[in-house]
Design a protein around this motif. Structure first.
Motif, PDB file in Angstrom:
ATOM      1  N   GLU A  30       0.974  -1.283   0.044  1.00 41.88           N
ATOM      2  CA  GLU A  30       0.075   0.093  -0.187  1.00 41.88           C
ATOM      3  C   GLU A  30       0.973   1.409   0.034  1.00 41.88           C
ATOM      4  OE1 GLU A  30      -4.013  -0.092   0.034  1.00 41.88           O
ATOM      5  OE2 GLU A  30      -2.666  -0.999  -1.229  1.00 41.88           O
ATOM      6  N   TYR A  31       2.195   1.177   0.549  1.00 43.75           N
ATOM      7  CA  TYR A  31       2.898   2.360   0.444  1.00 43.75           C
ATOM      8  C   TYR A  31       3.496   2.483  -0.890  1.00 43.75           C
ATOM      9  CZ  TYR A  31       7.694   4.482   1.089  1.00 43.75           C
ATOM     10  OH  TYR A  31       8.969   5.145   0.956  1.00 43.75           O
ATOM     11  N   GLU A  32       3.623   1.624  -1.530  1.00 44.85           N
ATOM     12  CA  GLU A  32       4.161   1.599  -3.351  1.00 44.85           C
ATOM     13  C   GLU A  32       2.878   2.004  -3.898  1.00 44.85           C
ATOM     14  OE1 GLU A  32       5.795  -2.166  -3.955  1.00 44.85           O
ATOM     15  OE2 GLU A  32       7.804  -1.447  -3.106  1.00 44.85           O
ATOM     16  N   ARG A  33       1.711   1.536  -3.669  1.00 54.08           N
ATOM     17  CA  ARG A  33       0.573   2.139  -4.438  1.00 54.08           C
ATOM     18  C   ARG A  33       0.335   3.494  -3.933  1.00 54.08           C
ATOM     19  NH1 ARG A  33      -5.315   2.405  -4.176  1.00 54.08           N
ATOM     20  NH2 ARG A  33      -5.259   1.475  -1.885  1.00 54.08           N
ATOM     21  N   GLY A  34       0.317   3.883  -2.591  1.00 49.91           N
ATOM     22  CA  GLY A  34       0.589   5.432  -2.579  1.00 49.91           C
ATOM     23  C   GLY A  34       1.166   6.381  -3.388  1.00 49.91           C
ATOM     24  N   TYR A  35       2.326   5.828  -3.498  1.00 46.95           N
ATOM     25  CA  TYR A  35       3.395   6.615  -4.204  1.00 46.95           C
ATOM     26  C   TYR A  35       3.015   6.645  -5.643  1.00 46.95           C
ATOM     27  CZ  TYR A  35       5.999   8.353  -0.125  1.00 46.95           C
ATOM     28  OH  TYR A  35       6.557   9.054   0.632  1.00 46.95           O
ATOM     29  N   LYS A  36       2.702   5.317  -6.181  1.00 42.14           N
ATOM     30  CA  LYS A  36       2.169   5.442  -7.613  1.00 42.14           C
ATOM     31  C   LYS A  36       1.250   6.149  -7.993  1.00 42.14           C
ATOM     32  CE  LYS A  36       0.920   1.827 -11.103  1.00 42.14           C
ATOM     33  NZ  LYS A  36       0.529   0.286 -11.270  1.00 42.14           N
ATOM     34  N   THR A  37      -0.089   6.214  -6.922  1.00 44.38           N
ATOM     35  CA  THR A  37      -0.945   7.199  -6.874  1.00 44.38           C
ATOM     36  C   THR A  37      -0.315   8.764  -7.142  1.00 44.38           C
ATOM     37  OG1 THR A  37      -2.477   5.675  -5.645  1.00 44.38           O
ATOM     38  CG2 THR A  37      -3.298   7.891  -6.132  1.00 44.38           C
ATOM     39  N   LEU A  38       0.442   9.083  -6.425  1.00 44.40           N
ATOM     40  CA  LEU A  38       0.863  10.318  -6.607  1.00 44.40           C
ATOM     41  C   LEU A  38       1.869  10.570  -7.732  1.00 44.40           C
ATOM     42  CD1 LEU A  38       2.246  11.180  -2.648  1.00 44.40           C
ATOM     43  CD2 LEU A  38      -0.120  11.657  -4.096  1.00 44.40           C
ATOM     44  N   ILE A  39       2.393   9.693  -8.180  1.00 44.42           N
ATOM     45  CA  ILE A  39       3.099   9.647  -9.625  1.00 44.42           C
ATOM     46  C   ILE A  39       2.081   9.905 -10.727  1.00 44.42           C
ATOM     47  CG2 ILE A  39       4.437   8.313 -11.142  1.00 44.42           C
ATOM     48  CD1 ILE A  39       5.781   6.837  -8.710  1.00 44.42           C
ATOM     49  N   GLY A  40       1.117   9.223 -10.647  1.00 42.57           N
ATOM     50  CA  GLY A  40       0.187   9.550 -11.729  1.00 42.57           C
ATOM     51  C   GLY A  40      -0.484  10.866 -11.351  1.00 42.57           C
ATOM     52  N   PHE A  41      -0.727  11.269 -10.433  1.00 42.97           N
ATOM     53  CA  PHE A  41      -1.389  12.694 -10.097  1.00 42.97           C
ATOM     54  C   PHE A  41      -0.208  13.742 -10.796  1.00 42.97           C
ATOM     55  CE2 PHE A  41      -1.319  16.415  -7.377  1.00 42.97           C
ATOM     56  CZ  PHE A  41      -2.642  16.728  -7.552  1.00 42.97           C
ATOM     57  N   PHE A  42       0.833  13.540  -9.958  1.00 43.64           N
ATOM     58  CA  PHE A  42       1.903  14.651 -10.705  1.00 43.64           C
ATOM     59  C   PHE A  42       2.175  14.570 -12.192  1.00 43.64           C
ATOM     60  CE2 PHE A  42       3.315  14.832  -6.149  1.00 43.64           C
ATOM     61  CZ  PHE A  42       3.148  16.068  -5.976  1.00 43.64           C
ATOM     62  N   ASP A  43       2.133  13.225 -12.678  1.00 42.17           N
ATOM     63  CA  ASP A  43       2.153  13.084 -14.302  1.00 42.17           C
ATOM     64  C   ASP A  43       1.211  13.814 -15.044  1.00 42.17           C
ATOM     65  OD1 ASP A  43       4.772  11.590 -14.274  1.00 42.17           O
ATOM     66  OD2 ASP A  43       3.902   9.786 -14.555  1.00 42.17           O
ATOM     67  N   LYS A  44       0.175  13.803 -14.398  1.00 43.04           N
ATOM     68  CA  LYS A  44      -1.003  14.539 -15.232  1.00 43.04           C
ATOM     69  C   LYS A  44      -1.230  15.851 -15.111  1.00 43.04           C
ATOM     70  CE  LYS A  44      -6.147  13.917 -15.342  1.00 43.04           C
ATOM     71  NZ  LYS A  44      -7.499  13.224 -14.684  1.00 43.04           N
ATOM     72  N   TYR A  45      -0.857  16.461 -13.645  1.00 40.77           N
ATOM     73  CA  TYR A  45      -0.959  18.030 -13.527  1.00 40.77           C
ATOM     74  C   TYR A  45       0.384  18.780 -13.462  1.00 40.77           C
ATOM     75  CZ  TYR A  45      -5.574  16.174 -12.311  1.00 40.77           C
ATOM     76  OH  TYR A  45      -7.071  15.810 -12.810  1.00 40.77           O
ATOM     77  N   LEU A  46       1.495  17.831 -13.556  1.00 36.38           N
ATOM     78  CA  LEU A  46       2.650  19.012 -13.255  1.00 36.38           C
ATOM     79  C   LEU A  46       3.519  18.804 -14.367  1.00 36.38           C
ATOM     80  CD1 LEU A  46       4.356  20.870 -11.449  1.00 36.38           C
ATOM     81  CD2 LEU A  46       5.619  18.501 -10.461  1.00 36.38           C
TER      82      LEU A  46
END
Length: 227
Positions: free
Chosen positions: A211-227
């Motif tokens: 879940e730690y890795e899934r959390g960071y994967k979620t953030l990666i997807g978020f930043f890839d989309k909006y940053l």
């Protein structure tokens, strides 16, 4: 409403994990110890604000994940906002009343937003001159928020990610997400405790690690989309 620290912030223990060998490097910016990681050619950056335990293996590893697992280069910076101070692990014990007093004192003084936030703006300004190749800086994501205030969310107009653990008031999480006017990703990791993506994450536990890795994967997807 006045947001209060959740109880888990004072009671969940800090997980002991094995040594982590950072991929980045240590430097000093504006007189503060600083960890920088990621490709020097990156044109986007993330300001990683650690929790009250300062630099910890779980957070440093998380910074490296954000820097090197994204779909395009990303530079990540983590600054010592507390000038060498941090909440001590032994303070975090529901039976340690003296430790609880010391924690409260720390979060109300050294870690107080009124003291830290001005420093964040100042240091970010210096980043822009030190790393001119980074054209966009982001940091609009929260994991395990300690003081979640739906009223505060009304002023948020940029994309916001909120990853909450079990124990958070689901109604408050929902209201916060609804009050964010911009794009958002709001999710409750119902099997995880407060701080699972930072100092309290027991990465020796396969379920927590996943879940730690899934959390960071979620953030990666978020930043890839909006940053």
């Amino acid at each position: 409403m006045t947001a209060q620290h959740c109880q888990a912030c004072f009671e969940n223990i800090v997980a002991k994990v094995g040594p982590y060998h950072e991929r980045g490097e240590w430097t000093e910016i504006d007189g503060r110890k600083t960890y920088v990681t990621g490709p020097k050619t990156a044109d986007r950056g993330i300001l990683y604000i650690y929790d009250v335990f300062s630099f910890q293996p779980q957070s440093l590893q998380g910074a490296d994940i954000l820097a090197y697992s994204a779909s395009k280069p990303c530079f990540v910076v983590m600054v010592d906002w507390f000038n060498g101070r941090a909440i001590q692990h032994e303070w975090v014990d529901p039976n340690n009343q003296e430790g609880r007093k010391l924690m409260l004192q720390f979060v109300e003084t050294t870690a107080s937003p009124t003291l830290v936030l001005p420093s964040v703006s100042e240091v970010l300004g210096k980043f822009k001159s030190i790393y001119p190749g980074v054209k966009q800086w982001g940091g609009s994501a929260q994991s395990s928020p300690a003081r979640l205030d739906p009223e505060e969310a009304k002023s948020v107009t940029i994309p916001m990610a909120l990853l909450a653990p079990t124990g958070e008031d689901k109604t408050v999480v929902k209201q916060y997400g609804e009050n964010v006017h911009g794009e958002k990703h709001v999710e409750i990791f119902s099997s995880q405790i407060h701080g699972w993506m930072s100092a309290r994450g027991d990465l020796e536990n396969p379920d927590v690690r996943s879940e730690y890795e899934r959390g960071y994967k979620t953030l990666i997807g978020f930043f890839d989309k909006y940053l």
